[in-house]
Write a protein that holds these residues in place. Structure first.
Motif, PDB file in Angstrom:
ATOM      1  N   SER A  85      -7.952  -6.622   1.039  1.00  0.00           N
ATOM      2  CA  SER A  85      -8.133  -5.434   1.870  1.00  0.00           C
ATOM      3  C   SER A  85      -7.850  -5.732   3.337  1.00  0.00           C
ATOM      4  O   SER A  85      -8.224  -6.789   3.855  1.00  0.00           O
ATOM      5  N   PHE A  86      -7.220  -4.778   4.000  1.00  0.00           N
ATOM      6  CA  PHE A  86      -6.987  -4.817   5.444  1.00  0.00           C
ATOM      7  C   PHE A  86      -7.630  -3.555   6.000  1.00  0.00           C
ATOM      8  O   PHE A  86      -7.209  -2.434   5.686  1.00  0.00           O
ATOM      9  N   ILE A  87      -8.665  -3.722   6.801  1.00  0.00           N
ATOM     10  CA  ILE A  87      -9.465  -2.598   7.262  1.00  0.00           C
ATOM     11  C   ILE A  87      -9.530  -2.588   8.782  1.00  0.00           C
ATOM     12  O   ILE A  87      -9.768  -3.629   9.413  1.00  0.00           O
TER      13      ILE A  87
ATOM     14  N   LYS B  15     -10.618 -10.750  -0.725  1.00  0.00           N
ATOM     15  CA  LYS B  15     -10.418 -11.162   0.660  1.00  0.00           C
ATOM     16  C   LYS B  15     -10.246  -9.937   1.551  1.00  0.00           C
ATOM     17  O   LYS B  15      -9.579  -8.976   1.190  1.00  0.00           O
ATOM     18  N   VAL B  16     -10.871  -9.991   2.751  1.00  0.00           N
ATOM     19  CA  VAL B  16     -10.786  -8.886   3.696  1.00  0.00           C
ATOM     20  C   VAL B  16     -10.298  -9.386   5.047  1.00  0.00           C
ATOM     21  O   VAL B  16     -10.801 -10.378   5.575  1.00  0.00           O
ATOM     22  N   SER B  17      -9.321  -8.693   5.609  1.00  0.00           N
ATOM     23  CA  SER B  17      -8.880  -8.932   6.984  1.00  0.00           C
ATOM     24  C   SER B  17      -9.330  -7.732   7.800  1.00  0.00           C
ATOM     25  O   SER B  17      -8.983  -6.594   7.471  1.00  0.00           O
ATOM     26  N   LEU B  18     -10.100  -7.976   8.844  1.00  0.00           N
ATOM     27  CA  LEU B  18     -10.729  -6.903   9.604  1.00  0.00           C
ATOM     28  C   LEU B  18     -10.183  -6.832  11.026  1.00  0.00           C
ATOM     29  O   LEU B  18     -10.074  -7.842  11.710  1.00  0.00           O
ATOM     30  N   SER B  19      -9.858  -5.616  11.442  1.00  0.00           N
ATOM     31  CA  SER B  19      -9.407  -5.380  12.816  1.00  0.00           C
ATOM     32  C   SER B  19     -10.383  -4.431  13.490  1.00  0.00           C
ATOM     33  O   SER B  19     -10.669  -3.356  12.976  1.00  0.00           O
ATOM     34  N   THR B  20     -10.915  -4.834  14.628  1.00  0.00           N
ATOM     35  CA  THR B  20     -11.782  -3.951  15.401  1.00  0.00           C
ATOM     36  C   THR B  20     -11.201  -3.817  16.802  1.00  0.00           C
ATOM     37  O   THR B  20     -11.061  -4.796  17.528  1.00  0.00           O
ATOM     38  N   GLY B  21     -10.837  -2.615  17.165  1.00  0.00           N
ATOM     39  CA  GLY B  21     -10.265  -2.378  18.479  1.00  0.00           C
ATOM     40  C   GLY B  21      -8.771  -2.605  18.557  1.00  0.00           C
ATOM     41  O   GLY B  21      -8.144  -2.293  19.564  1.00  0.00           O
ATOM     42  N   GLY B  22      -8.167  -3.158  17.477  1.00  0.00           N
ATOM     43  CA  GLY B  22      -6.727  -3.376  17.457  1.00  0.00           C
ATOM     44  C   GLY B  22      -6.089  -2.527  16.368  1.00  0.00           C
ATOM     45  O   GLY B  22      -6.671  -1.555  15.893  1.00  0.00           O
ATOM     46  N   LEU B  23      -4.885  -2.895  15.969  1.00  0.00           N
ATOM     47  CA  LEU B  23      -4.169  -2.153  14.943  1.00  0.00           C
ATOM     48  C   LEU B  23      -4.210  -2.912  13.619  1.00  0.00           C
ATOM     49  O   LEU B  23      -3.763  -4.070  13.550  1.00  0.00           O
TER      50      LEU B  23
ATOM     51  N   LEU C 215      -4.989  -3.251  -0.164  1.00  0.00           N
ATOM     52  CA  LEU C 215      -5.615  -1.992   0.231  1.00  0.00           C
ATOM     53  C   LEU C 215      -5.666  -1.946   1.753  1.00  0.00           C
ATOM     54  O   LEU C 215      -6.190  -2.874   2.378  1.00  0.00           O
ATOM     55  N   VAL C 216      -5.140  -0.884   2.349  1.00  0.00           N
ATOM     56  CA  VAL C 216      -5.093  -0.785   3.813  1.00  0.00           C
ATOM     57  C   VAL C 216      -5.775   0.506   4.229  1.00  0.00           C
ATOM     58  O   VAL C 216      -5.353   1.605   3.833  1.00  0.00           O
ATOM     59  N   GLY C 217      -6.841   0.390   5.032  1.00  0.00           N
ATOM     60  CA  GLY C 217      -7.587   1.576   5.430  1.00  0.00           C
ATOM     61  C   GLY C 217      -7.987   1.562   6.888  1.00  0.00           C
ATOM     62  O   GLY C 217      -8.170   0.502   7.488  1.00  0.00           O
ATOM     63  N   GLY C 218      -8.128   2.755   7.448  1.00  0.00           N
ATOM     64  CA  GLY C 218      -8.585   2.898   8.822  1.00  0.00           C
ATOM     65  C   GLY C 218      -9.705   3.903   8.912  1.00  0.00           C
ATOM     66  O   GLY C 218      -9.607   5.001   8.355  1.00  0.00           O
ATOM     67  N   GLY C 219     -10.810   3.537   9.565  1.00  0.00           N
ATOM     68  CA  GLY C 219     -11.941   4.453   9.744  1.00  0.00           C
ATOM     69  C   GLY C 219     -12.527   4.908   8.420  1.00  0.00           C
ATOM     70  O   GLY C 219     -12.669   4.121   7.474  1.00  0.00           O
ATOM     71  N   VAL C 220     -12.834   6.213   8.318  1.00  0.00           N
ATOM     72  CA  VAL C 220     -13.398   6.755   7.087  1.00  0.00           C
ATOM     73  C   VAL C 220     -12.382   6.716   5.954  1.00  0.00           C
ATOM     74  O   VAL C 220     -12.716   6.900   4.789  1.00  0.00           O
ATOM     75  N   GLY C 221     -11.118   6.429   6.278  1.00  0.00           N
ATOM     76  CA  GLY C 221     -10.104   6.255   5.251  1.00  0.00           C
ATOM     77  C   GLY C 221     -10.398   5.113   4.304  1.00  0.00           C
ATOM     78  O   GLY C 221      -9.743   4.974   3.266  1.00  0.00           O
ATOM     79  N   VAL C 222     -11.403   4.307   4.609  1.00  0.00           N
ATOM     80  CA  VAL C 222     -11.795   3.233   3.710  1.00  0.00           C
ATOM     81  C   VAL C 222     -12.447   3.780   2.436  1.00  0.00           C
ATOM     82  O   VAL C 222     -12.451   3.108   1.408  1.00  0.00           O
TER      83      VAL C 222
ATOM     84  N   THR D  10      -2.424  -2.395  11.173  1.00  0.00           N
ATOM     85  CA  THR D  10      -1.052  -2.605  10.718  1.00  0.00           C
ATOM     86  C   THR D  10      -0.468  -3.921  11.239  1.00  0.00           C
ATOM     87  O   THR D  10       0.407  -4.507  10.612  1.00  0.00           O
ATOM     88  N   ASP D  11      -0.966  -4.384  12.392  1.00  0.00           N
ATOM     89  CA  ASP D  11      -0.520  -5.686  12.908  1.00  0.00           C
ATOM     90  C   ASP D  11      -0.964  -6.807  11.962  1.00  0.00           C
ATOM     91  O   ASP D  11      -0.221  -7.777  11.750  1.00  0.00           O
ATOM     92  N   LEU D  12      -2.182  -6.676  11.404  1.00  0.00           N
ATOM     93  CA  LEU D  12      -2.677  -7.673  10.455  1.00  0.00           C
ATOM     94  C   LEU D  12      -1.804  -7.696   9.203  1.00  0.00           C
ATOM     95  O   LEU D  12      -1.483  -8.757   8.664  1.00  0.00           O
ATOM     96  N   VAL D  13      -1.426  -6.522   8.736  1.00  0.00           N
ATOM     97  CA  VAL D  13      -0.577  -6.432   7.546  1.00  0.00           C
ATOM     98  C   VAL D  13       0.783  -7.069   7.816  1.00  0.00           C
ATOM     99  O   VAL D  13       1.294  -7.849   7.003  1.00  0.00           O
ATOM    100  N   ALA D  14       1.375  -6.755   8.963  1.00  0.00           N
ATOM    101  CA  ALA D  14       2.690  -7.297   9.302  1.00  0.00           C
ATOM    102  C   ALA D  14       2.667  -8.825   9.363  1.00  0.00           C
ATOM    103  O   ALA D  14       3.592  -9.489   8.881  1.00  0.00           O
ATOM    104  N   ARG D  15       1.594  -9.376   9.929  1.00  0.00           N
ATOM    105  CA  ARG D  15       1.502 -10.845  10.011  1.00  0.00           C
ATOM    106  C   ARG D  15       1.337 -11.459   8.626  1.00  0.00           C
ATOM    107  O   ARG D  15       1.923 -12.493   8.315  1.00  0.00           O
ATOM    108  N   ALA D  16       0.519 -10.834   7.790  1.00  0.00           N
ATOM    109  CA  ALA D  16       0.299 -11.364   6.443  1.00  0.00           C
ATOM    110  C   ALA D  16       1.582 -11.342   5.622  1.00  0.00           C
ATOM    111  O   ALA D  16       1.835 -12.235   4.808  1.00  0.00           O
ATOM    112  N   LEU D  17       2.423 -10.352   5.866  1.00  0.00           N
ATOM    113  CA  LEU D  17       3.680 -10.237   5.118  1.00  0.00           C
ATOM    114  C   LEU D  17       4.694 -11.311   5.490  1.00  0.00           C
ATOM    115  O   LEU D  17       5.697 -11.491   4.797  1.00  0.00           O
TER     116      LEU D  17
END
Length: 251
Positions: A133-135, A154-162, A111-118, A164-171
């Motif tokens: 989840s990648f939020i 499991k949750v991977s959280l990005s604050t102030g960054g992208l 699950l990949v979400g940004g802001g209220v898109g969560v 999508t970078d977290l998703v790319a690394r996980a892949l």
């Protein structure tokens, strides 16, 4: 079953200066309504002429209660976000096409979400225990729903960054069977490129201004096609809001 119901706010929690997490009680005649993750409710905003489409963030069939998360971005959404407990509103729901059905034991959905898109992803996580989840949020203080998602997987959280970078690394070391996403257009466009390059099935809940909410007015039409070549238009309210991400053309 879709209906136009009078719903009542039973709890309102402010999660930011301009956003609220609201629990709505449906009337008895709405028993049998069964929204799915990715669908939305079209909610009246008092004297504001048009209703507003709000993603469904959760549903409790036993208590007949619907959960929404609303960010005030205009007069209509401000009216809904400012609801007080006990206040009522007309609500046409559930509308739109949901995320694809997958077995409840599928823990390899991301699950990949940004802001209220969560918000719609909270509902998806309710049905997909173990989903990762990648939020992404602009800052730590606005990290709404993260702890709720952590209780489910499991949750991977990005604050102030992208995010999508977290998703790319996980892949680089893992591969999900599918990705469900919701968030701002730049995030979804980046996810489209990532998933396209990896050959991963991906589905996105799109956010568009809507008029009628049922496909008659065409206000929410957006271009669609394969491999970036427009072949026509799709109505977000009627044909979506969830689309195969590979078929979305970003303007």
């Amino acid at each position: 079953m879709t209906g136009d119901f009078e719903v009542r706010a039973v709890s309102v929690r402010r999660i930011a200066a301009n956003a609220s997490d609201i629990l709505l009680e449906l009337p008895d005649e709405a028993k049998g309504v069964s929204p799915e993750p990715g669908q939305f409710a079209h909610i009246s905003a008092g004297s504001v002429f048009l209703r507003r489409p709000i993603s469904i963030a959760g549903f409790d069939a036993d208590k007949n209660r619907l959960r929404i998360v609303v960010r005030a971005s205009g007069a209509g959404t401000a009216k809904i976000a400012g609801m007080a407990p006990g206040e009522s509103a007309r609500t046409l729901m559930p509308l739109g096409n949901p995320f694809p059905s997958v077995p409840a034991e599928s823990g390899d959905i991301w699950l990949v979400g940004g802001g209220v898109g969560v918000a719609p992803l909270l509902f998806a996580a309710q049905r997909l225990p173990g989903a990762r989840s990648f939020i992404g949020f602009a800052d730590e203080a606005s990290s709404f729903g993260v702890e709720e998602l952590r209780a489910r997987g499991k949750v991977s959280l990005s604050t102030g960054g992208l995010v999508t970078d977290l998703v790319a690394r996980a892949l680089e070391t893992e591969r999900p069977s599918a990705i469900f996403a919701c968030g701002p257009a730049p995030m979804l466009e980046a996810m489209q490129k990532i998933c396209g390059a990896q050959g991963i099935a991906s589905f996105a809940s799109l956010e568009e201004r809507m008029g009628c909410g049922v496909g008659a007015c065409l206000v929410c039409s957006c271009p669609a096609g394969k491999r970036g070549e427009k072949t026509g238009y799709r109505r977000v309210c009627r044909d979506g809001p969830v689309f195969d991400l590979s078929e979305v053309i970003f303007r």
